[in-house]
Design an enzyme around this catalytic site. Sequence first.
Site, PDB file in Angstrom:
ATOM      1  N   PHE A 255       0.917  -1.199   0.088  1.00 43.54           N
ATOM      2  CA  PHE A 255       0.122  -0.050  -0.035  1.00 43.54           C
ATOM      3  C   PHE A 255       0.809   1.173   0.029  1.00 43.54           C
ATOM      4  CE2 PHE A 255      -2.576  -3.030   2.478  1.00 43.54           C
ATOM      5  CZ  PHE A 255      -3.459  -3.415   1.337  1.00 43.54           C
TER       6      PHE A 255
ATOM      7  N   ASP B  43      26.257  24.973   6.557  1.00 46.21           N
ATOM      8  CA  ASP B  43      27.703  24.550   7.036  1.00 46.21           C
ATOM      9  C   ASP B  43      27.509  24.903   8.610  1.00 46.21           C
ATOM     10  OD1 ASP B  43      28.869  23.810   4.631  1.00 46.21           O
ATOM     11  OD2 ASP B  43      29.900  25.404   4.380  1.00 46.21           O
TER      12      ASP B  43
ATOM     13  N   HIS C 233      31.835  21.914  11.288  1.00 47.55           N
ATOM     14  CA  HIS C 233      32.486  21.681   9.977  1.00 47.55           C
ATOM     15  C   HIS C 233      33.904  22.260   9.837  1.00 47.55           C
ATOM     16  CE1 HIS C 233      32.845  20.899   5.896  1.00 47.55           C
ATOM     17  NE2 HIS C 233      32.608  22.105   5.377  1.00 47.55           N
TER      18      HIS C 233
END
Length: 264
Positions: free
Chosen positions: A58, A75, A79
């Site tokens: 389904f 960012d 990082h």
Amino acid sequence: MSLLDSLTSALAGGAIRFIDLTNPLSSETPTLRLPEPFANLVDFQLEQVSAYDEPGPFWKHHNLTTGEHIGTHIDAPVHWISGREGHDVSQIPPARLIGPAVVIDKRAEVERDPDYLLDVADIEAWEAEHGRLPENGWLLFRTGWDRYADSQEAFLNADDTGSHTPGITARAAEWLATERPISGFGVETVGIDAGRGAELDPPFPAHYHLLGNDKYGVTSLQNLAELPPTGAVLIVSPLPIVGGTGSPARVWALVEDAAAADAR
């Protein structure tokens, strides 16, 4: 009428328009390619699990695989080495992800020189005409580079000397990070630094200075041509990945439609 009622009414009536600034995310979306010996992220992929069949009669659903910094993405401070003690993407305060957006247009300069670097004098000249960069705002750098967003080769524009895409000088990156109360810097290119940003001091100065000062970057933006120099509101909506250094994001702008507002 409450402020929120006024906002929803303006959206419903077209007096305020949504503009999608996001590059659609697929396995064909252009991505950064780092040279050896550096490791690259995996590209975005969808793996079908079921499609109205025996595994799922389904429904249809997929597994997805992607690097954090793929396509239109944010960012977070962690990082970069300069922001390693800062916020991961799940910790960025929501109020920093919504704010006034201003656009500086350097398409003509980039057309002449794809390695063009935005400098402090460019931003100060913009401020002389439009006013100081707003608190909690986003400076969006329009270069026309979004026209290459469906081609990996054109988007990176690389040759034997490296990738040739526009960016920002080290001086301007430090100035934005320390002298202006913005939340972030948005670009149409694959990253917030120039393609040859490794040659600057420090290398990749937008990453180094902005992320090291709790400011954020948004990349691979589209449709900046539809935004005025001032007056838009930016909404950045990343996944709140715990420990994440970034995330693919849906990015919108809200822009007032003067004609629709006058007609109300």
